[in-house]
Design an enzyme around this catalytic site. Structure first.
Site, PDB file in Angstrom:
ATOM      1  N   THR B  13       0.649  -1.244  -0.182  1.00 23.83           N
ATOM      2  CA  THR B  13      -0.009   0.008   0.079  1.00 23.83           C
ATOM      3  C   THR B  13       0.821   1.318   0.090  1.00 23.83           C
ATOM      4  OG1 THR B  13      -1.632  -1.106   1.300  1.00 23.83           O
ATOM      5  CG2 THR B  13      -2.048   1.088   1.225  1.00 23.83           C
ATOM      6  N   GLY B 188      -9.988  -2.758   7.431  1.00 25.45           N
ATOM      7  CA  GLY B 188      -8.921  -2.914   7.050  1.00 25.45           C
ATOM      8  C   GLY B 188      -8.152  -1.785   8.019  1.00 25.45           C
ATOM      9  N   LYS B 206       7.218   4.013  18.248  1.00 23.86           N
ATOM     10  CA  LYS B 206       7.224   5.756  18.363  1.00 23.86           C
ATOM     11  C   LYS B 206       7.795   6.383  19.362  1.00 23.86           C
ATOM     12  CE  LYS B 206       3.956   4.445  14.590  1.00 23.86           C
ATOM     13  NZ  LYS B 206       2.596   4.611  14.420  1.00 23.86           N
TER      14      LYS B 206
END
Lengths: 442, 442
Positions: B13, B188, B206
């Protein structure tokens, strides 16, 4: 360790903040930069002032700003005088003498930015002005570098802390504009002459810079449609709130035409109805916010202190560090000041005010006589302006009463024509308040 | 016009998003950069896939990623494979071959960032990883460059869009965790195996990067205290809401000790009660937010899309453009990848979990027998833990009922000792939910 030598113009609040950050963060700045930033000289008209900072007493002080911008031992000049002149002349002289320039002066960049950038490019020096827009928020860096792969679709900004403070206080306390302004002046949040802030000029300065950076156009401050907050009453804020909105003074910029066919730029500053659910509606007090939508990144928002000694000093020194990192001979490695290669900046026109399309909040003061609403709505209908909401609160036999309306979208020119006809109607007073509405997807 | 030649690892993607932005914005990128960014080659394991992009069909495709990282005609490699291996090996090989690297891979940077930065410095190439934290939001650039003159006092982040989507939906619909997770998976928004997201590991990746950049320390992902959202029930969200709070999965990092005496770093990821009035509480759905407080700039907040094809591509290409601007020989003119000169990064320790001080939300399940509340509060009192609020809603003769408490500040170690004693009490079940609270000045 190598160093960059700084000369400072202006030892007011922000100047002292810059001197302070250079002292207090000396070690941190070196750890981040790998170089030292050293304040060599500073100029201010009022010398003999009692500065409480050790460093200021050890730097070379002068009351002649020309000494600073021409000094052999200065690599970079920080301009914190504000206003158009003598700031412009001093900055141009500094550049002529091969010095980099960092400024917090939005008026200077909005009005004289183009000639400053040209001369800087010619002389191979860098220009930093992050502090000119959004105070401490690194929003210009975000737009210029962080979002550089995006076609920008819109920019919205709460760009003036004074106005946001006043509007927040009016809403929270149900207070009137004049009272809150007086209080803001006493607290030092508003100037003795508040015109630049409350009439939207400061916001227009900043918006013109954001718009040119967003769309690759020239800075056209004089073409920004600008209205301030001084006509808003406590009653308007309450009426707006009942409709589910809050009033913010926004700067708004949008491109017209798609992508490379972009032809004109819309720029406007005015009190704006924003839905209470919008993120930007939550930005209160003296905080600023910039909301930027890019075609790939979608919506992004940047929030922080828009003014003040310490936040402004933070932005000024970030610029100094960016320049110091590439100095003396890597200026070409910086992103161009306006985010586009100079030869690629275009001559896009500004969308004429009459062509701006908005939804409107209208407040008419009318004598409560039979047929007055019918007469008003009939004019609106003639101009194909349809209504989303209409409310008339109280009824008085003798006194003018407010009628409040929300319209669907129409062009500014069409609206103004309708308003002009409406205010000539019997029983409608001339004092009409026109606010504009943005929906932020709500 | 000069160009930078890009090789792409991974055509999922995000990879397709990167290819798309390079096609669609080709002209815009050149106008901003003064150079062209050209996709030369791309590798993916599943070749023969039917790509709908013209450019992809014209670039050299390979199923061997090693071809890309060693290709003579590639200046910069974009790594979008994700995970630790083979991403690490490929990135190291690319650097060995003198190629700049841009990656969106937070796991890779959190776990192997230090060795990658070292090798890159040795080879004189640049590393970009803006897309690894906060997706499209240029928050690393803000922290590294925009706030570089500040000692950072705290970092708070909503860093995982999946968790924020789930928590928002649970609150809006009163739905249970498992149901919303299933829906997120169908849409999704969540992976088939959602562990990395919902157990806080992605957020910890992160946060460890943000903390090291904020405080000039090493990346210590393994030392982040991490709890996820999977134990939160609809009832907890409702109870918290009645107390004036909302639950957000936050990453939190703070320094301990002042300024240059900074000795230890607190890093934690957990579902957190935030006051409804806090700006960060308004960040909903899959949006991310990073709130950074600096000693000069004060609070700043950055909000935007934390994931997705297009926002991630925006951040990846911003990095590519930053590097292209200085390439081939000006890498030293970029800010150092972690915001501090390598030799100035310190070996600060992580604050032990037991020493973290918090206010807590506690939910005990108890048999509603006389004396049970007295027994619990007596243990808390023994541990000098005082209560801000206590509520017991319903009473059942036979069934366990929830008791909810808010505590004042105490150390994690002390709290855990108290909880351990409480769960051994008669009539108190072992299943205690512990959430932590941050006040954001409210």
């Amino acid at each position: 360790m190598s160093e960059i030598r700084v000369g400072l113009l202006g030892l007011g609040t922000i100047g002292i903040g810059v001197a302070r950050i250079l002292i207090e963060q000396q070690e941190l700045i070196s750890r981040r930069l790998g170089k030292q930033v050293r304040l060599v000289t500073a100029a201010d008209r009022i010398l003999g002032r009692d500065f409480d900072l050790d460093l200021i007493s050890s730097v070379r002080l002068t009351d002649d700003a020309n000494d600073v911008v021409t000094a052999d031992d200065v690599d970079l000049v920080i301009e914190l005088i504000g206003g158009y002149e003598p700031a412009r002349s001093l900055v141009m002289t500094a550049i002529e003498h091969g010095k980099h320039v960092v400024t917090a002066n939005k008026a200077l960049i909005a009005k004289h930015g183009e000639e400053i950038f040209l001369l800087a490019a010619e002389k191979g020096v860098a220009i930093g002005f992050e502090a000119a827009v959004g105070g401490g928020i690194p929003c210009l860096k975000a737009l210029r570098e962080g979002l550089s792969a995006n076609a920008i679709e819109s920019v919205y900004g709460i760009l003036n802390g004074t106005c946001n403070f006043i509007l927040t206080k009016m809403e929270n306390e149900g207070a009137d504009y004049a009272d809150v302004l007086r209080e803001a002046q006493e607290l030092g949040y508003a100037e003795a002459d508040p015109t630049f802030d409350v009439e939207g000029i400061d916001t227009a300065h900043k918006l013109s810079i954001l718009a040119a950076m967003a769309f690759g156009s020239r800075i056209r401050f004089d073409e920004v449609f600008t209205e301030g907050i001084s006509r808003i009453s406590a009653a308007d804020i309450e009426a707006v709130s009942e409709l589910g909105y809050r009033i913010k003074l926004l700067g708004i910029a949008k491109p017209h035409g798609d992508g490379s066919d972009m032809k004109r730029i819309e720029m406007r500053v005015h009190p704006t109805l924003v839905p209470l659910s919008a993120q930007i509606a939550q930005v209160s007090d003296s905080y600023n916010a910039v909301q930027i939508c890019g075609d790939f990144v979608e919506q992004t928002i940047y929030i922080g202190r828009g003014a003040g000694e310490r936040p402004t000093a933070s932005a000024v020194i970030a610029d100094v560090m960016d320049i110091a990192r590439v100095a003396p001979d890597g200026v070409a490695h910086l992103a161009p000041p306006m985010g586009f290669v100079e030869s690629e900046r275009s001559e896009l026109e500004t969308l004429p005010v009459a062509d701006i399309e908005c939804e409107y909040y209208l407040r008419f003061m009318v004598q409560d006589k039979p047929g007055v609403i019918a007469a008003i709505t009939s004019v609106l209908s003639d101009h194909r302006i349809s209504l989303e909401a209409l409310s008339q609160k109280e009824r008085h036999a003798t006194q003018a009463v407010p009628i409040v309306m929300l319209t669907h979208e129409t062009a500014e020119g069409n609206l103004q024509a309708a308003i002009s006809r409406i205010t000539s109607l019997t029983n409608v007073e001339e004092d009409v308040l026109i606010l504009r509405k943005e929906n932020f997807g709500a």
